[in-house]
Design a protein around this motif. Structure first.
Motif, short mmCIF file in Angstrom:
data_model
loop_
_atom_site.label_atom_id
_atom_site.label_comp_id
_atom_site.label_asym_id
_atom_site.label_seq_id
_atom_site.Cartn_x
_atom_site.Cartn_y
_atom_site.Cartn_z
N VAL A 250 0.87 -1.37 0.18
CA VAL A 250 0.07 -0.09 -0.05
C VAL A 250 1.03 1.32 0.14
N VAL A 251 0.46 2.35 -0.55
CA VAL A 251 0.95 3.63 -0.54
C VAL A 251 -0.11 4.58 -0.17
N ALA A 274 2.66 2.68 -11.36
CA ALA A 274 3.68 1.68 -10.45
C ALA A 274 2.69 0.95 -9.53
N CYS A 275 1.65 1.36 -8.89
CA CYS A 275 0.96 0.75 -7.97
C CYS A 275 -0.18 -0.31 -8.73
N GLU A 276 -0.61 0.23 -10.04
CA GLU A 276 -1.14 -0.61 -10.62
C GLU A 276 -0.32 -2.14 -11.03
N GLU A 277 0.80 -1.70 -11.68
CA GLU A 277 1.59 -2.69 -12.22
C GLU A 277 2.03 -3.69 -11.10
N THR A 278 2.28 -3.37 -10.03
CA THR A 278 2.74 -4.05 -8.88
C THR A 278 1.72 -4.58 -8.28
N GLY A 279 0.50 -4.11 -8.05
CA GLY A 279 -0.69 -4.56 -7.51
C GLY A 279 -0.55 -4.03 -6.04
N ALA A 280 0.01 -2.82 -5.62
CA ALA A 280 -0.12 -2.22 -4.38
C ALA A 280 -1.33 -1.39 -4.70
N THR A 281 -1.85 -1.10 -3.34
CA THR A 281 -3.12 -0.44 -3.21
C THR A 281 -2.58 1.20 -3.13
#
Length: 313
Positions: A250-251, A274-281
């Motif tokens: 998460v960020v 970057a969040c979408e590509e790595t699966g981060a929320t």
């Protein structure tokens, strides 16, 4: 076991996330220009504060929830709704809230049984107080992880241990707009992170500091020319950290104003990708009233948990 979460109002998380996980908020009273605001992350109250254009007032006073307020919240409500509550607070180095919650916990754990007995609620009640060692958006990763572990059915000791690890590896970065306001507020609190010389020179040359909070300590770690360039620098840096790997996926980002302005800042699309590509929320939230009073309207804060590293702006 019914487990729940409680935070103080300085923790910048979106209302939808708080509702989804039934997270209780301990309010902070903000007093300025004869007006009192109840800072409890309510969107309407934040909008009222912004509408009145009071964020630049240096004389504002903030009153964190008292020991008695915390006791009432738990004994009137939380001890009946949950069997264990993790209470996550702003770093103890910046606010007395953590100390107030710790003091309240003694009375809560002493008196909860009779409250539960009267309501016909069986069994013991547990309360765990966690210092996030961070501020504003930097408090978010530990809360996000706590919610994830509760949903996964982890036991309280495992959750408590994990939250300590996350707190020790969470980085919060802040980009202010108004250095004079930030300098006056930090000076009032006895903090010399932003000197008068830096504030004057920075304002004249449009130089902004990039501030970091890590393990309860706050200070400048970089400087940029212009707010928009600073935002791009910060978001590009965060995107690199996301791609390098996060301890908690998460960020958390907060903005001291209308949240629609956040997405318009340079570099924000890159962080989102970057969040979408790595699966981060990516959790976006308006900055708390308390945060805006202390760091100024229009500031950005950003928090994530990762392995220990030095900033490379």
């Amino acid at each position: 076991m019914r487990m729940g979460l409680a935070i103080d109002a300085s923790c910048d998380l979106p209302q939808a996330f708080l509702r989804q996980h039934n997270i209780a908020v301990m309010p902070i009273a903000v007093k300025l220009d004869g007006t009192v605001f109840k800072d409890d992350r309510d969107q309407e109250e934040i909008e009222r504060f912004l509408y009145m254009k009071l964020a630049g007032t240096h004389a504002a006073e903030t009153e964190p929830c008292s020991v008695e307020d915390v006791q009432r919240l738990f004994l009137d409500k939380l001890v009946l709704e949950h069997d264990c509550v993790f209470c996550l607070t702003i770093t103890a180095t910046r606010s007395p809230i953590h100390e107030h919650v710790l003091k309240a916990s003694f009375a809560i754990l002493k008196n909860y049984r009779q409250v539960r007995d009267r309501a016909g609620v069986p069994g013991p009640f547990l309360m765990r107080v966690v210092d996030t060692r961070n501020v504003f958006a930097g408090e978010g990763p530990a809360v996000f992880e706590a919610a994830r572990l509760i949903q996964a059915g982890e036991a309280p000791p495992a959750i408590r241990e994990r939250l300590g690890v996350v707190a020790n590896h969470t980085y919060a970065y802040m980009l202010p707009r108004d250095l004079h306001h930030l300098r006056n507020r930090t000076k009032k609190k006895g903090d010399r992170s932003v000197s008068l010389f830096s504030a004057v020179v920075g304002t004249a040359l449009d130089i902004k500091p990039l501030l970091r909070c890590f393990r309860g300590e706050t200070g400048p770690v970089g400087k940029v020319r212009g707010f928009e360039h600073g935002a791009e620098t910060l978001f590009d840096y965060a995107a690199r950290r996301v791609r390098a790997g996060l301890m908690v996926p998460v960020v958390c980002v907060s903005y001291g104003g209308d949240l629609s302005e956040l997405a318009k800042l340079p570099g924000y699309d890159g962080l989102r990708r970057a969040c979408e590509e790595t699966g981060a929320t990516l959790l976006e939230a308006p900055m708390s009233i308390t945060g805006m009073v202390n760091v100024g309207e229009g500031a950005v804060t950003l928090g994530f948990a990762s392995e220990e590293h030095e900033p490379d702006f």
